[in-house]
Design a protein around this motif. Structure first.
Motif, PDB file in Angstrom:
ATOM      1  N   ALA A  58     -35.436 154.855  65.074  1.00 22.50           N
ATOM      2  CA  ALA A  58     -35.414 153.479  64.572  1.00 22.50           C
ATOM      3  C   ALA A  58     -33.976 153.092  64.274  1.00 22.50           C
ATOM      4  O   ALA A  58     -33.210 153.899  63.726  1.00 22.50           O
ATOM      5  N   TRP A  59     -33.611 151.826  64.626  1.00 26.34           N
ATOM      6  CA  TRP A  59     -32.241 151.377  64.458  1.00 26.34           C
ATOM      7  C   TRP A  59     -32.185 149.902  64.082  1.00 26.34           C
ATOM      8  O   TRP A  59     -33.004 149.097  64.545  1.00 26.34           O
ATOM      9  N   ASN A  60     -31.205 149.557  63.245  1.00 22.99           N
ATOM     10  CA  ASN A  60     -30.803 148.177  63.039  1.00 22.99           C
ATOM     11  C   ASN A  60     -29.679 147.867  64.009  1.00 22.99           C
ATOM     12  O   ASN A  60     -28.695 148.622  64.084  1.00 22.99           O
ATOM     13  N   ASP A  61     -29.783 146.786  64.755  1.00 19.12           N
ATOM     14  CA  ASP A  61     -28.750 146.420  65.709  1.00 19.12           C
ATOM     15  C   ASP A  61     -27.730 145.474  65.092  1.00 19.12           C
ATOM     16  O   ASP A  61     -28.014 144.771  64.119  1.00 19.12           O
ATOM     17  N   VAL A  98     -33.808 144.754  65.654  1.00 20.90           N
ATOM     18  CA  VAL A  98     -34.180 146.147  65.403  1.00 20.90           C
ATOM     19  C   VAL A  98     -34.739 146.755  66.676  1.00 20.90           C
ATOM     20  O   VAL A  98     -35.206 146.055  67.584  1.00 20.90           O
ATOM     21  N   ARG A  99     -34.703 148.074  66.718  1.00 21.79           N
ATOM     22  CA  ARG A  99     -35.324 148.827  67.808  1.00 21.79           C
ATOM     23  C   ARG A  99     -36.119 149.987  67.220  1.00 21.79           C
ATOM     24  O   ARG A  99     -35.745 150.547  66.187  1.00 21.79           O
ATOM     25  N   ALA A 149     -38.154 153.519  68.816  1.00 22.51           N
ATOM     26  CA  ALA A 149     -38.538 154.351  69.953  1.00 22.51           C
ATOM     27  C   ALA A 149     -39.858 155.048  69.635  1.00 22.51           C
ATOM     28  O   ALA A 149     -40.067 155.535  68.532  1.00 22.51           O
ATOM     29  N   GLU A 199     -40.381 155.005  75.534  1.00 23.23           N
ATOM     30  CA  GLU A 199     -40.407 153.557  75.347  1.00 23.23           C
ATOM     31  C   GLU A 199     -39.659 153.140  74.082  1.00 23.23           C
ATOM     32  O   GLU A 199     -39.786 153.755  73.029  1.00 23.23           O
ATOM     33  N   VAL A 200     -38.874 152.080  74.196  1.00 20.55           N
ATOM     34  CA  VAL A 200     -38.148 151.527  73.067  1.00 20.55           C
ATOM     35  C   VAL A 200     -38.576 150.072  72.872  1.00 20.55           C
ATOM     36  O   VAL A 200     -38.448 149.254  73.792  1.00 20.55           O
ATOM     37  N   LEU A 201     -39.112 149.767  71.687  1.00 19.99           N
ATOM     38  CA  LEU A 201     -39.525 148.413  71.351  1.00 19.99           C
ATOM     39  C   LEU A 201     -38.387 147.687  70.650  1.00 19.99           C
ATOM     40  O   LEU A 201     -37.598 148.293  69.920  1.00 19.99           O
ATOM     41  N   THR A 202     -38.294 146.387  70.863  1.00 22.98           N
ATOM     42  CA  THR A 202     -37.287 145.572  70.176  1.00 22.98           C
ATOM     43  C   THR A 202     -37.989 144.499  69.362  1.00 22.98           C
ATOM     44  O   THR A 202     -39.111 144.080  69.673  1.00 22.98           O
ATOM     45  N   THR A 207     -34.562 145.879  58.450  1.00 25.27           N
ATOM     46  CA  THR A 207     -35.623 146.853  58.169  1.00 25.27           C
ATOM     47  C   THR A 207     -36.017 146.765  56.703  1.00 25.27           C
ATOM     48  O   THR A 207     -35.158 146.678  55.823  1.00 25.27           O
TER      49      THR A 207
END
Length: 396
Positions: free
Chosen positions: A132-135, A140-141, A143, A150-153, A289
């Motif tokens: 999980a990431w903050n862009d 956000v993303r 996985a 798969e990576v969700l945005t 997040t």
């Protein structure tokens, strides 16, 4: 706007529903293969009642509720030592207390997704979080574990995945920084036994014991719900224990009478079993997040408000985020959510810590003191004092 909600428990389902009703597209990820069947009986009162009525969830909860006559404490021979009148407690809590199994609360919240336009909320069971990431652009993303990687945005990531939150670990840091065990473990399971079910109908029965407590309640079928709590030195952290849950429970609760012996015979190999703990964090949101429910503010089962706060917190978060249409709008909504919701969570956590100090008597003197207090609850003033200890607020 798109949201990724991790955890299809009560808080996650309510948050997803409110976002879906506001026009968001929601990906709801749950690591379990389906709705979870395990859990214990909870008293539903306080802010969750107001929130459930406001969002239209209350009728579904009321339809699933049990209405016990009393909470009774018994000795090893099954003789009553003291009891609490459930109607009196309900009146002190505002006259609107429901007794609900956790799985029934989850099923009610799941059924309420039918109110959302088709396709807005998509639940994916068996979906484990791999990252999980903050862009930098405010999005956000997330996985998902799987062969395709798969990576969700999305525009917001909601961690509603409980006290052992994977979202919290990946965005805010390790569990040990935020999880505060209260020196106990709890287990719960549902088993079928017509004789026990008939014997304990409409009563929530607890053992009047020292350092441990077993509870039993009859369900609508020939099933009973069992709830067990005990002091445990191993509960200073949340790591796995050496023995299996069933073996540990049989060792811990031996000698509490024939009813408990029968419950232990019925105990499945893998019951619900976890540390009793609170989640205490200085901040619940970082970037886009946010944490809701037990992930960010677990009060512990001893506070008696986990389900209530899950619904109220999820409803508030969803409603505040609903109108957002940009990263700045999301950021502002998360700030307002924390500002408005933190005082209620902290008050409930304080009540939970008070309850932890007296929930399991450590000796005969403490057990006797508890009996005296419970027997005195019919007296004006004492009833309000006991209710305040349970509710964590002033009662009328």
């Amino acid at each position: 706007m798109k949201a990724i909600v991790v955890g299809a428990g009560i808080a996650g389902l309510v948050t997803a529903r409110q976002l879906g009703l506001a026009g968001w597209d929601v990906a709801l990820l749950e690591k379990s293969d389906g709705p979870r069947p395990d859990g214990y009986m909870m008293d539903f009162f306080g802010p969750g009642v107001d929130a459930a009525e406001r969002i239209g969830l209350y009728p579904r909860l009321a339809a699933a509720a049990y209405r016990p006559d009393a909470v009774e404490y018994v000795d090893t021979r099954g003789r009553r030592t003291c009891s609490l009148d459930y109607g009196q407690f309900s009146r002190l809590a505002g006259g609107n207390v429901l007794s609900l199994l956790r799985p029934d609360m989850e099923r009610a919240a799941l059924a309420a997704l039918a109110d959302v336009p088709a396709g807005r909320v998509r639940i994916r069971y068996g979906a484990r979080l791999a990252g999980a990431w903050n862009d930098d652009d405010g999005g956000v993303r997330a996985a998902v574990v799987g062969p395709t990687g798969e990576v969700l945005t999305g525009d917001v990531l909601v961690g509603a995945d409980g006290i052992h939150s994977e979202v919290r670990a990946r965005i805010f840091g390790p569990e040990r920084d935020y999880l505060h065990p209260l020196g106990m473990r709890a287990a719960a399971f549902i088993a079928e036994d017509p004789k026990l079910a008939s014997r304990f109908r409409n009563r929530f029965v607890l053992t009047d014991s020292i350092g441990r407590m077993a509870g039993i309640y009859s369900l609508r079928t020939d099933q009973v719900a069992a709830f067990l709590v005990y002091r445990d030195a191993g509960s200073t952290d949340s790591g796995p224990l050496a023995t299996s849950a069933r073996e540990r429970l049989r060792n811990e609760f031996d000698g509490l009478g024939s009813t408990v012996d029968r419950l232990l015979e019925l105990c499945p190999e893998y019951p619900y079993d976890d540390v009793v703990a609170q989640t205490i964090m200085p901040v619940w949101h970082r970037g886009a997040t946010v944490l809701v429910g037990d992930a960010g503010g677990a009060v512990s089962l001893l506070a008696g408000q986990g389900g209530s706060l899950a619904i109220a917190g999820g409803a508030l978060l969803g409603d505040l985020l609903g109108p957002a249409s940009s990263p700045d709008g999301v950021s502002a909504a998360l700030g307002v959510f924390e500002e408005r919701w933190r005082p209620q969570v902290e008050a409930a956590q304080k009540a939970g810590r008070r309850a932890a100090r007296s929930f399991l008597p450590a000796n005969r003197v403490q057990r006797l003191a508890r009996r005296w207090v419970i027997r005195a609850t019919h007296l004006p003033g004492v009833d309000r004092l006991v209710a305040r200890q349970i509710l964590g607020q002033t009662v009328k």
